[in-house]
Write an enzyme that holds these catalytic residues in place. Structure first.
Site, PDB file in Angstrom:
ATOM      1  CG  HIS A 131      18.505  12.244 -10.059  1.00  0.00           C
ATOM      2  ND1 HIS A 131      17.253  11.696  -9.977  1.00  0.00           N
ATOM      3  CD2 HIS A 131      19.337  11.219 -10.403  1.00  0.00           C
ATOM      4  CE1 HIS A 131      17.327  10.398 -10.269  1.00  0.00           C
ATOM      5  NE2 HIS A 131      18.584  10.094 -10.517  1.00  0.00           N
TER       6      HIS A 131
ATOM      7  CG  HIS B  48      18.441   8.083 -15.272  1.00  0.00           C
ATOM      8  ND1 HIS B  48      17.936   9.292 -14.856  1.00  0.00           N
ATOM      9  CD2 HIS B  48      18.804   7.424 -14.151  1.00  0.00           C
ATOM     10  CE1 HIS B  48      17.969   9.347 -13.537  1.00  0.00           C
ATOM     11  NE2 HIS B  48      18.491   8.213 -13.083  1.00  0.00           N
TER      12      HIS B  48
ATOM     13  CG  ASP C  30      21.805   7.673 -11.914  1.00  0.00           C
ATOM     14  OD1 ASP C  30      21.259   8.671 -11.401  1.00  0.00           O
ATOM     15  OD2 ASP C  30      21.221   6.585 -12.067  1.00  0.00           O
TER      16      ASP C  30
ATOM     17  CG  HIS D 230      23.996   5.108  -7.686  1.00  0.00           C
ATOM     18  ND1 HIS D 230      24.329   6.336  -8.203  1.00  0.00           N
ATOM     19  CD2 HIS D 230      22.664   4.996  -7.838  1.00  0.00           C
ATOM     20  CE1 HIS D 230      23.237   6.938  -8.644  1.00  0.00           C
ATOM     21  NE2 HIS D 230      22.209   6.137  -8.437  1.00  0.00           N
TER      22      HIS D 230
HETATM   23 ZN   LIG Z   1      19.246   8.181 -11.093  1.00  0.00          ZN
END
Ligand SMILES: [Zn+2]
Length: 290
Positions: free
Chosen positions: A81, A238, A242, A265
């Site tokens: 973040h 969000h 990311d 991710h």
């Molecule tokens: Zn995150």
């Protein structure tokens, strides 16, 4: 906002502290200005003499619960973040001093980092920014999840998600550096989790610092956070946050259009690996806008 073609650093130091979501420990960070071509580096001040850890893809050692960077015995965890804040604000050069292995989670978004960096102000430096310029389409796929980049004279990222849950469902958003404001449009979007997954984390005794103060928690048909959502489509925002953090580990911004669908991710990192290996699909240099 800067013109986005010169390298940028902070105008002064920024100090923040908070709790690590996995460690449950309090961490203090000081973000300092850095010279041209320094990039973003982390320094473990609790481990004097250890090498600074450059925020680069090749130093990623784990992505299972958070993005972890490591070199020569020193690691720094949950950097995504803060990295999104640097990328979103176009900050190229900074030294992040941290006194434990895990970055503070703050409120689960990049709001506090972004606000503090914006308050400190940024300065343009003498060197031009370097970009990764996309020359060819590259795509990676894992079942119904995908990440791709298109060669376009822009700095855009489009994310879409599709969760079989009545409160989430299908959401899609495009962030264009030229027209969107990172602080307003993206930085406040919080991490989210389904209550069944949080219980699993607790069983493995991770997520010690996790609470309704730093994540949106979703039960079968409701959100447990009393204050509700910050954006109607906070979930996909969000994901975008990311992704900005993940792609920032290329060490320079991408000129092109990044498109992710149901990615996280792990797939973002697999994409970056594939992209970097396909050396004929990109080149570095100053931005080339039409
Ligand atoms: Zn995150």
């Amino acid at each position: 906002m800067n013109k986005y073609y010169q390298q940028t650093t902070l105008a002064k130091n920024v100090a923040l502290s908070g709790t690590g979501v996995h460690s449950g420990k309090r961490t203090n960070i000081t973000i300092k200005p850095a010279r041209e071509n320094h990039g973003i580096k982390f320094r473990r001040v609790d481990l004097p003499g250890t090498q600074d850890i450059q925020a680069l893809f090749k130093l990623v050692v784990d992505t299972s619960l958070a993005t972890v960077l490591g070199t020569n015995g020193a690691i720094v965890s949950t950097i995504e973040h803060l990295m999104a804040s640097f990328a979103g604000l176009g900050i190229d050069n900074a030294l992040v001093e941290v006194d434990d292995y895990e970055m503070p989670i703050m409120d689960g978004s990049a709001k506090d980092f972004t606000r503090a960096l914006t308050a400190a102000g940024t300065i343009e430096q003498d060197a031009p920014k370097h970009f990764i310029i996309v020359k060819k389409i590259i795509q990676v796929q894992d079942q119904d999840k995908s990440v791709m980049v298109l060669p376009e004279p822009c700095f855009k990222i489009t994310c879409s998600i599709d969760f079989p849950h009545p409160l989430v469902g299908k959401q899609k958003i495009t962030y264009d550096r030229a027209t969107n404001n990172f602080e307003q449009d993206v930085s406040r979007a919080r991490t989210f989790g389904f209550i069944k997954d949080l219980e699993l984390l607790k069983r493995f005794s991770l997520g010690k610092g996790g609470s309704l103060d730093n994540a949106i928690v979703i039960d079968k048909d409701k959100i447990l956070n009393k204050e509700g959502l910050r954006y109607p489509d906070e979930f996909v925002r969000h994901k975008l946050l990311d992704s900005l953090g993940d792609f920032s580990l290329l060490g320079m911004p991408i000129q092109g259009h990044i498109i992710t669908h149901k990615s996280g991710h792990t797939l973002n990192h697999l994409f970056i690996k594939t992209f970097l290996e396909n050396k004929d699909s990109w080149e570095t240099g100053p931005a080339r806008m039409e």
